[in-house]
Design an enzyme around this catalytic site. Structure first.
Site, short mmCIF file in Angstrom:
data_model
loop_
_atom_site.label_atom_id
_atom_site.label_comp_id
_atom_site.label_asym_id
_atom_site.label_seq_id
_atom_site.Cartn_x
_atom_site.Cartn_y
_atom_site.Cartn_z
N ARG A 124 -2.98 84.52 49.13
CA ARG A 124 -1.60 84.32 49.57
C ARG A 124 -0.64 85.01 48.60
NH1 ARG A 124 0.75 79.31 49.76
NH2 ARG A 124 2.14 80.00 51.41
N LYS A 189 -9.71 74.06 43.92
CA LYS A 189 -9.72 74.90 45.11
C LYS A 189 -11.12 75.41 45.42
CE LYS A 189 -7.28 78.78 47.26
NZ LYS A 189 -6.11 79.66 47.16
N ARG A 327 1.20 68.45 39.91
CA ARG A 327 1.76 68.26 38.57
C ARG A 327 0.80 67.42 37.75
NH1 ARG A 327 7.24 65.19 38.16
NH2 ARG A 327 7.74 66.58 39.88
#
Length: 329
Positions: A124, A189, A327
């Site tokens: 992306r 991920k 975060r």
């Protein structure tokens, strides 16, 4: 393109065992010095080799090359009519870019492009997708839609649902979706989806859905990745070895029907399932848009697939795009 002899050599070495130079020369019908040149060529492709005096050569890790016939064996009967051409490339710039080019030349609906290695794999926002040879899945599918881009709003969310379905079929629990198009496992991920659309704004269009899935990513290849990542080898303690073609078949069994039905069902059909897999709900995140940053707690997605962020002042803001980062507190 890998030469025929080089591919023969890879097939012999794919078992991960040691093979002597003499054995390889005999099997391939070439000289010992030619074997050495071919082994050097494999290294240039990023294939990791181990040479031990008195034993010969082997791959650092055994691999399973992608194979049309094997993939076909795993396709469900209902899915076969949805599949157009299936191409497997030894090396390509980008499976997405290739299918976008093929679409302009009239490629069939449901055309699929797979590659062992990408030299310019796309993530992306212009990032590069790390794409070493022979271990992961780099897959793109072309699909044509009559209703134009407006008819496929939220398609990446539905594609994420399809990928999770396939992975759960492999017994992978704790797999979740991170808005808008990433597949995560325990906040790391595992895979990413990239959809590129071309065509008339109010007429027929075509979309290329690209999927990059980490099956086995060598640590040194992942050093430059800016976020926490994981691969199936780590999740399944190595038991994914030898199942890459099966995995491709399982993914196509889920992805192709969703693409075929999307204009009829639209995002609403997949929303509740997406929400069940949402790995961001209730998490503190930062959202970056251009030069601005927004902080808050994720409050899920709305019925249009927009991300909802509850800010410190209690207000809920909806985002159609943006870079979302967990975060770490």
């Amino acid at each position: 393109m890998i030469s025929h002899k080089l591919k023969q050599l890879l097939h012999v070495l794919a078992d991960g065992r040691f093979h002597s130079g003499t054995e390889l020369a005999s099997l391939l019908g070439i000289s010992r010095s030619a074997v050495w040149k071919h082994l050097s060529a494999l290294s240039e492709f990023g294939v990791e080799l181990l040479a031990v005096s008195g034993k010969g050569y082997r791959l650092q890790r055994p691999l399973q090359l992608l194979d049309k016939q094997q993939i076909d064996r795993y396709l469900e009967f209902r899915v076969r009519p949805l599949l157009g051409e299936l191409e497997i490339h030894d090396q390509i710039h980008s499976t997405n870019t290739h299918l976008l080019e093929m679409a302009r030349q009239g490629a069939n609906n449901g055309s699929v492009c797979l590659a062992e290695r990408q030299t310019a794999g796309k993530g992306r926002r212009g990032r590069t997708w790390v794409s070493p040879f022979g271990h992961n899945i780099y897959l793109s599918i072309l699909w044509r839609f009559q209703g134009g881009p407006a008819a496929i709003t939220g398609l990446s969310l539905a594609m994420g649902v399809a990928v999770v379905r396939a992975l759960r079929g492999f017994g992978i629990s704790e797999v979740g979706l991170k808005w808008p198009n990433d597949i995560y496992w325990r906040q790391r991920k595992l895979a990413g989806i990239l959809i590129e659309v071309s065509g008339e704004s109010s007429g027929p269009c075509h979309a290329v859905m690209g999927l990059g899935l980490n099956v086995y990513l060598p640590a040194h290849e992942g050093e430059g990745i800016e976020q926490d990542w994981v691969d199936l080898h780590g999740i399944l303690a190595g038991s994914i070895h030898g199942k890459r073609n099966w995995l491709v078949g399982a993914l196509l069994n889920q992805l192709l029907p969703v693409l075929a039905e999307y204009e009829m069902y639209s995002l609403g059909h997949y929303l509740e399932e997406w929400r069940r897999y949402d790995c961001m709900q209730g998490k503190q995140v930062d959202i970056f848009m251009h030069e601005q940053a927004f902080s808050g707690v994720v409050a899920g997605i709305d019925d249009q697939g927009l991300l909802l962020l509850k800010q410190a002042n209690g207000q809920i803001r909806a985002f159609a795009s943006g870079e979302v980062s967990f975060r770490h507190i």
